[in-house]
Design a protein around this motif. Sequence first.
Motif, PDB file in Angstrom:
ATOM      1  N   ARG A  38       0.827  -1.193   0.000  1.00 15.68           N
ATOM      2  CA  ARG A  38       0.000   0.000   0.000  1.00 15.68           C
ATOM      3  C   ARG A  38       0.872   1.257   0.000  1.00 15.68           C
ATOM      4  O   ARG A  38       0.609   2.206  -0.742  1.00 15.68           O
ATOM      5  N   LYS A  39       1.921   1.265   0.808  1.00 12.86           N
ATOM      6  CA  LYS A  39       2.821   2.419   0.859  1.00 12.86           C
ATOM      7  C   LYS A  39       3.493   2.642  -0.499  1.00 12.86           C
ATOM      8  O   LYS A  39       3.620   3.790  -0.958  1.00 12.86           O
ATOM      9  N   ASP A  40       3.926   1.548  -1.130  1.00 17.77           N
ATOM     10  CA  ASP A  40       4.586   1.677  -2.434  1.00 17.77           C
ATOM     11  C   ASP A  40       3.620   2.210  -3.486  1.00 17.77           C
ATOM     12  O   ASP A  40       3.990   3.055  -4.317  1.00 17.77           O
ATOM     13  N   ILE A  41       2.387   1.715  -3.475  1.00 10.58           N
ATOM     14  CA  ILE A  41       1.378   2.193  -4.419  1.00 10.58           C
ATOM     15  C   ILE A  41       1.100   3.686  -4.184  1.00 10.58           C
ATOM     16  O   ILE A  41       1.064   4.490  -5.125  1.00 10.58           O
ATOM     17  N   GLN A  42       0.895   4.052  -2.946  1.00 12.24           N
ATOM     18  CA  GLN A  42       0.570   5.434  -2.624  1.00 12.24           C
ATOM     19  C   GLN A  42       1.681   6.391  -3.057  1.00 12.24           C
ATOM     20  O   GLN A  42       1.421   7.500  -3.523  1.00 12.24           O
ATOM     21  N   LYS A  43       2.917   5.945  -2.956  1.00 12.91           N
ATOM     22  CA  LYS A  43       4.051   6.802  -3.273  1.00 12.91           C
ATOM     23  C   LYS A  43       4.399   6.784  -4.753  1.00 12.91           C
ATOM     24  O   LYS A  43       4.781   7.835  -5.314  1.00 12.91           O
ATOM     25  N   GLU A  44       4.273   5.624  -5.406  1.00 15.30           N
ATOM     26  CA  GLU A  44       4.859   5.459  -6.738  1.00 15.30           C
ATOM     27  C   GLU A  44       3.861   5.359  -7.884  1.00 15.30           C
ATOM     28  O   GLU A  44       4.231   5.593  -9.031  1.00 15.30           O
ATOM     29  N   TYR A  45       2.614   4.992  -7.642  1.00 14.79           N
ATOM     30  CA  TYR A  45       1.690   4.750  -8.756  1.00 14.79           C
ATOM     31  C   TYR A  45       1.515   6.002  -9.596  1.00 14.79           C
ATOM     32  O   TYR A  45       1.336   7.109  -9.060  1.00 14.79           O
ATOM     33  N   TYR A  46       1.548   5.844 -10.901  1.00 15.68           N
ATOM     34  CA  TYR A  46       1.612   6.992 -11.812  1.00 15.68           C
ATOM     35  C   TYR A  46       0.385   7.892 -11.736  1.00 15.68           C
ATOM     36  O   TYR A  46       0.461   9.099 -11.996  1.00 15.68           O
ATOM     37  N   ASP A  47      -0.760   7.328 -11.383  1.00 19.30           N
ATOM     38  CA  ASP A  47      -2.013   8.067 -11.373  1.00 19.30           C
ATOM     39  C   ASP A  47      -2.366   8.445  -9.933  1.00 19.30           C
ATOM     40  O   ASP A  47      -2.697   7.568  -9.132  1.00 19.30           O
ATOM     41  N   PRO A  48      -2.307   9.734  -9.562  1.00 20.14           N
ATOM     42  CA  PRO A  48      -2.591  10.118  -8.175  1.00 20.14           C
ATOM     43  C   PRO A  48      -4.025   9.841  -7.753  1.00 20.14           C
ATOM     44  O   PRO A  48      -4.325   9.820  -6.560  1.00 20.14           O
ATOM     45  N   SER A  49      -4.917   9.588  -8.727  1.00 19.45           N
ATOM     46  CA  SER A  49      -6.295   9.221  -8.380  1.00 19.45           C
ATOM     47  C   SER A  49      -6.458   7.707  -8.298  1.00 19.45           C
ATOM     48  O   SER A  49      -7.548   7.215  -7.986  1.00 19.45           O
ATOM     49  N   PHE A  50      -5.390   6.980  -8.585  1.00 15.44           N
ATOM     50  CA  PHE A  50      -5.359   5.513  -8.486  1.00 15.44           C
ATOM     51  C   PHE A  50      -6.478   4.852  -9.309  1.00 15.44           C
ATOM     52  O   PHE A  50      -7.068   3.850  -8.898  1.00 15.44           O
ATOM     53  N   GLY A  51      -6.742   5.433 -10.466  1.00 14.43           N
ATOM     54  CA  GLY A  51      -7.753   4.858 -11.339  1.00 14.43           C
ATOM     55  C   GLY A  51      -9.147   4.861 -10.736  1.00 14.43           C
ATOM     56  O   GLY A  51      -9.995   4.044 -11.108  1.00 14.43           O
ATOM     57  N   GLY A  52      -9.388   5.788  -9.827  1.00 11.60           N
ATOM     58  CA  GLY A  52     -10.701   5.876  -9.205  1.00 11.60           C
ATOM     59  C   GLY A  52     -10.881   4.992  -7.986  1.00 11.60           C
ATOM     60  O   GLY A  52     -11.961   4.959  -7.386  1.00 11.60           O
ATOM     61  N   ILE A  53      -9.844   4.279  -7.581  1.00 12.35           N
ATOM     62  CA  ILE A  53      -9.911   3.409  -6.410  1.00 12.35           C
ATOM     63  C   ILE A  53      -9.699   4.221  -5.138  1.00 12.35           C
ATOM     64  O   ILE A  53      -8.775   5.035  -5.066  1.00 12.35           O
ATOM     65  N   ASP A  54     -10.556   4.000  -4.155  1.00 18.15           N
ATOM     66  CA  ASP A  54     -10.372   4.593  -2.827  1.00 18.15           C
ATOM     67  C   ASP A  54      -9.326   3.746  -2.111  1.00 18.15           C
ATOM     68  O   ASP A  54      -9.621   2.640  -1.648  1.00 18.15           O
ATOM     69  N   LEU A  55      -8.111   4.264  -2.047  1.00 21.61           N
ATOM     70  CA  LEU A  55      -6.990   3.455  -1.573  1.00 21.61           C
ATOM     71  C   LEU A  55      -7.208   2.974  -0.136  1.00 21.61           C
ATOM     72  O   LEU A  55      -6.972   1.803   0.182  1.00 21.61           O
TER      73      LEU A  55
END
Length: 433
Positions: A38-55
């Motif tokens: 989760r930390k890696d996704i929050q920091k590194e994923y290219y889309d800050p909206s995470f494709g519409g997913i509520d992280l």
Amino acid sequence: MCWIRLAALLLTVTTSLVAQGLQDRDRALGRDMLQQIRKDIQKEYYDPSFGGIDLDAHFAQANEKLLQAASVGQMLGIIGQVLVDFNDSHTRFIPPGRVARTEYGWQMQMIGDECLVTAVKPKSEAEAKGLKPGDRIAVLDGYEPTRENFKLLRYLYYALRPRPGMRLATVSPDGQSRQVDVAAKITERFRVRDLTDDFEFWEYVRDLENEGRKYIHTYLPLGEDGFIWKMPAFDMEDRQVESMMGRAKKREGFILDLRGNSGGYVKTLETLVGFFFPEQPVKIADLTGRKNMKPLMSKPKGRRAFPGELVVLVDSETGSSAELFARVIQIEERGTVIGDKTSGAVMQSRVHRRSIGAGTVVMYGANITNADVIMSDGGRLEHTGVTPDEMLIPSQEDLAAGRDPVLARAVNLIGYELSPEQAGEFFPIEWED
């Protein structure tokens, strides 16, 4: 969506594979893995909206499922599903290295819109049960393989949590239907890989879906003026690409066979493209992410470049860097692309290698997309792929007879005559012992 419908398969597959119960220590490790990812996704994923997913909600729900997991396999399935839900070709959970090797003894591939058996290992259980190249897989453990779900099926069965066998409903080239139960060969590994080492790690990742086949860069001269390079991956250093291309420089026709090539290093891509555009750098693609990124650019090779006719072969397994290469050739009108529509798996990602535990250390990882890839014409290949200039796919009968009409057509395009039967003998399958 297909991804949602197959979530049940993911959990069913993983639950059935691991006999041991889930101990408190294992559950704690699983929850720690989930939180690190989760930390890696929050920091590194290219889309800050995470494709519409509520992280927060997404990972909290997965954490609750881990509390109810009944086995290590189900736990890994839950973690894997968290990243599958992003519907992103390059964002995947890389599970801990396995102590046993699972070998099914046969390979399948989407060819056109059909899932076909493309290879059967001699003396395997699959061969003994009568499975043959050219057989169509109508149903796999209750699910119909399609272009939409095939990559996920492969990930589940080969990488995330292999099964002890599969139940297949097959249709032979002559239309005969039957059900086949094929057991996997499971052997203990005597070698433990050091996944902190770059070479060892990528070898492990490639081996997840290797199914015991050798993938070797192969050069074949064709008469006096033709050249074929069977390129299984973009995994070469610059000097190796230059060495291979040096053999082609004085020839008039060049076939680059990227069928089955799932991609690899961007540096290899940039170097190879430069051998077909000698004078000026060519933009391969722009990268868009949270940070400003330089575009992917070719490295022109001047007099060392290949000036002749180019034909590129692709299929449904052609992905990532290999797809980018094929599309650049189309956009710049540098050659002809023939074969099947490509994978549509084109993002830039980085592997986050992690370890967890005290005493016994567990290695795992997550491949996380850090940039979207936009071609120079403004198009995206993710979930779309490259449509060849000339669509040409082998039939069930071609696979059964060992014919390769795609390579035969490519050879004809550069001025030589070769039958599909002869072309089928060019790259025989080599299996690991």
